[in-house]
Every structure is written in C-alpha cells, then in structure tokens.
Design an enzyme around this catalytic site. Sequence first.
Site, mmCIF file in Angstrom:
data_model
loop_
_atom_site.group_PDB
_atom_site.id
_atom_site.type_symbol
_atom_site.label_atom_id
_atom_site.label_comp_id
_atom_site.label_asym_id
_atom_site.label_seq_id
_atom_site.Cartn_x
_atom_site.Cartn_y
_atom_site.Cartn_z
ATOM 1 N N HIS A 6 0.832 -1.203 0.000
ATOM 2 C CA HIS A 6 0.000 0.000 0.000
ATOM 3 C C HIS A 6 0.874 1.263 0.000
ATOM 4 O O HIS A 6 1.608 1.504 0.944
ATOM 5 C CB HIS A 6 -0.874 -0.028 1.264
ATOM 6 N N ARG A 7 0.776 2.020 -1.080
ATOM 7 C CA ARG A 7 1.651 3.190 -1.302
ATOM 8 C C ARG A 7 3.118 2.743 -1.307
ATOM 9 O O ARG A 7 3.998 3.473 -0.862
ATOM 10 C CB ARG A 7 1.428 4.270 -0.233
ATOM 11 N N GLU A 33 0.232 -0.468 -4.655
ATOM 12 C CA GLU A 33 -0.894 0.454 -4.809
ATOM 13 C C GLU A 33 -0.335 1.861 -4.741
ATOM 14 O O GLU A 33 0.542 2.139 -3.907
ATOM 15 C CB GLU A 33 -1.915 0.233 -3.676
ATOM 16 N N ASP A 35 -1.354 6.309 -5.350
ATOM 17 C CA ASP A 35 -2.426 7.307 -5.430
ATOM 18 C C ASP A 35 -2.021 8.350 -6.460
ATOM 19 O O ASP A 35 -0.906 8.883 -6.385
ATOM 20 C CB ASP A 35 -2.600 7.982 -4.065
ATOM 21 N N HIS A 48 -0.646 10.960 -2.041
ATOM 22 C CA HIS A 48 -1.962 10.632 -1.501
ATOM 23 C C HIS A 48 -2.803 11.850 -1.136
ATOM 24 O O HIS A 48 -3.954 11.968 -1.553
ATOM 25 C CB HIS A 48 -1.803 9.742 -0.267
ATOM 26 N N GLU A 108 -4.738 4.066 -7.926
ATOM 27 C CA GLU A 108 -5.943 4.677 -7.335
ATOM 28 C C GLU A 108 -6.075 6.103 -7.849
ATOM 29 O O GLU A 108 -5.190 6.936 -7.651
ATOM 30 C CB GLU A 108 -5.883 4.664 -5.805
ATOM 31 N N LYS A 110 -7.295 9.500 -7.429
ATOM 32 C CA LYS A 110 -7.720 10.316 -6.285
ATOM 33 C C LYS A 110 -8.516 11.506 -6.800
ATOM 34 O O LYS A 110 -8.019 12.282 -7.625
ATOM 35 C CB LYS A 110 -6.496 10.841 -5.530
ATOM 36 N N ASP A 230 0.322 -1.726 4.493
ATOM 37 C CA ASP A 230 1.568 -0.951 4.635
ATOM 38 C C ASP A 230 2.703 -1.859 5.098
ATOM 39 O O ASP A 230 3.864 -1.478 5.037
ATOM 40 C CB ASP A 230 1.423 0.130 5.726
HETATM 41 O O1 G3P Z 1 -6.539 1.225 -2.174
HETATM 42 C C1 G3P Z 1 -6.839 1.194 -0.841
HETATM 43 C C2 G3P Z 1 -6.554 2.479 -0.126
HETATM 44 O O2 G3P Z 1 -5.410 3.076 -0.675
HETATM 45 C C3 G3P Z 1 -7.688 3.433 -0.161
HETATM 46 O O3 G3P Z 1 -7.566 4.484 0.723
HETATM 47 O O4 G3P Z 1 -6.895 6.673 1.556
HETATM 48 O O5 G3P Z 1 -5.251 4.819 1.609
HETATM 49 O O6 G3P Z 1 -5.883 5.869 -0.536
HETATM 50 P P1 G3P Z 1 -6.338 5.501 0.827
HETATM 51 MG MG MG Z 2 -4.826 4.693 -1.980
#
Ligand code: G3P
Ligand code: MG
Length: 243
Positions: A6-7, A33, A35, A48, A108, A110, A230
């Site tokens: 994640h990120r 993943e 953003d 993000h 993702e 945004k 994460d």
């Molecule tokens: O893709 C899952 C997650 O990234 C969604 O929320 O705020 O972490 O971008 P956020």
């Molecule tokens: Mg995200």
Amino acid sequence: MNITAHRGVSSLAPENTLTAFRLAPQYGCEWIEIDVQLSQDLIPVVIHDQTVNRCTNGSGKVADMTLTQLKKLDAGLWFSEQYRGEKIPTLHETLKLVQALGCRVNIELKVYPQDDVAQLCAEVAKVIDEAKLPTDQLLFSSFDRQALQLMQRCLPQIRRGQLWQSIPPKALEELDSIEAYSVHCDYRFLLPEQAQQMKQAGYQLYCYTANFPELVEQHWDWGVNMMISDRPQAYQPVINQVC
Ligand code: G3P
Ligand code: MG
C-alpha cells in the site's frame, strides 16, 4: 503472493516514493498500490493527500503546484533522514519502474472536491497509453465511480476495482455498471455475508489497510483474495509457512 504494498512498502520507506515501490518485490509483493492526482500543469503525480504538507517539506495543494515546483520538494525527510532527497514521482516514472521490476500496479485515481475528474482520467490515460505495459500489470481503483466509468470508456481493457469503505446495499448494481473486476473495502467493515455475496457474483475481493495479519485471519476464510497493507513484512512468516 496476495499482499499489495500500500503506497509501496510504506511502513519501511516514505509512502508513494520510488524507494517504497522498489521494496515491494523484496517483501514478496507482486502488486503495489499508488495514489494519483494532477499537478497544476496537468501531469499525473503520485501522492496521496490533497496537499503536500504531510509528506514533504513544502506546503500547499498539489493541484496548485506545477511539476517543477513539486519536484523541488523533499518527499523523504518527513519519514526519516535516511530518505532525504526522495522526490514525488510522476505516474510515468512509476510505470517505468513497474516495468523494470516486472511487478503490477493498482492505480488509485484520487478525486478531491473541485478536481476535474474528466481531466484527471484523460491525462492518466495518455500516460498509460505511452507506457505500453501489458494490461494485466494494471488495475484502476477509485472511490469515485465517475472516474472508473471514464476509464472504462477510454481504456476498457484495463481492469477496474471499486473502492468503498463498506460495501453498500446496491453494490451489485454499481459494480455491474462499470463492469468491475474487483471490490476493495476496509477490512474493519466487511461482513461475512457481504464477502459471500461478492464472491458469488464473481468479483475479486480486496481489503485495505490490513496491517496486522491477526486481525484478518477470518477474512481469508470469507474469500478475500488480497490484503492491501503498509506492512507486507508482517505477512512473511505466514507466507513462508504456506510455501
Ligand atoms: O486502495 C486502498 C486504499 O489506498 C484506499 O484508501 O486513503 O489509503 O488511498 P487511501
Ligand atoms: Mg490509496
């Protein structure tokens, strides 16, 4: 391996940086993943928050800054001195790295209030077209259904995942309308009956942001296909046991 970084591996390196992405394969993650939003001069950049305040040494809205201005910021120092000099990556740079690493990327989209969603999708589509990555290395996700509809229209061959915090009552109708591939929800709100409904309807089911394996043990049994975390390193012992 069914953990998405994640990120990037954002518990070990500053989120949404090339360094965090490079760590993903080292921790067994096939997927990262990221953003994506637009700079003021319409370049898709990977960050993000709506502002640069939390993750850089600057301040202000991403959408008000040009790429040149964004690139002057340090995106690593807030995390640790070790990462001084890290930059906000563009989507283009990130896709080049994905190609080099041979991993896959969940992009993702945004959408913050006042953002022009059509413009975001058009600019992202241009960068994707140029990168010429195999489509199975890409997945779009968004909380914004219009963004997913627009991507469906301009790049129908790339799979789409609908992000929700919790799966709403009319989920199947909405998923059908974008010909979704996957459903992504917060693991804390997922109910077993919702998981069953999504699986029976044929969707991949992903949960975010699952940082503690012990809190999602049941979720795997309910049919969740992917944890977005994460801390992919936290899943290593489990993965080793399985392999
Ligand atoms: O893709 C899952 C997650 O990234 C969604 O929320 O705020 O972490 O971008 P956020
Ligand atoms: Mg995200």
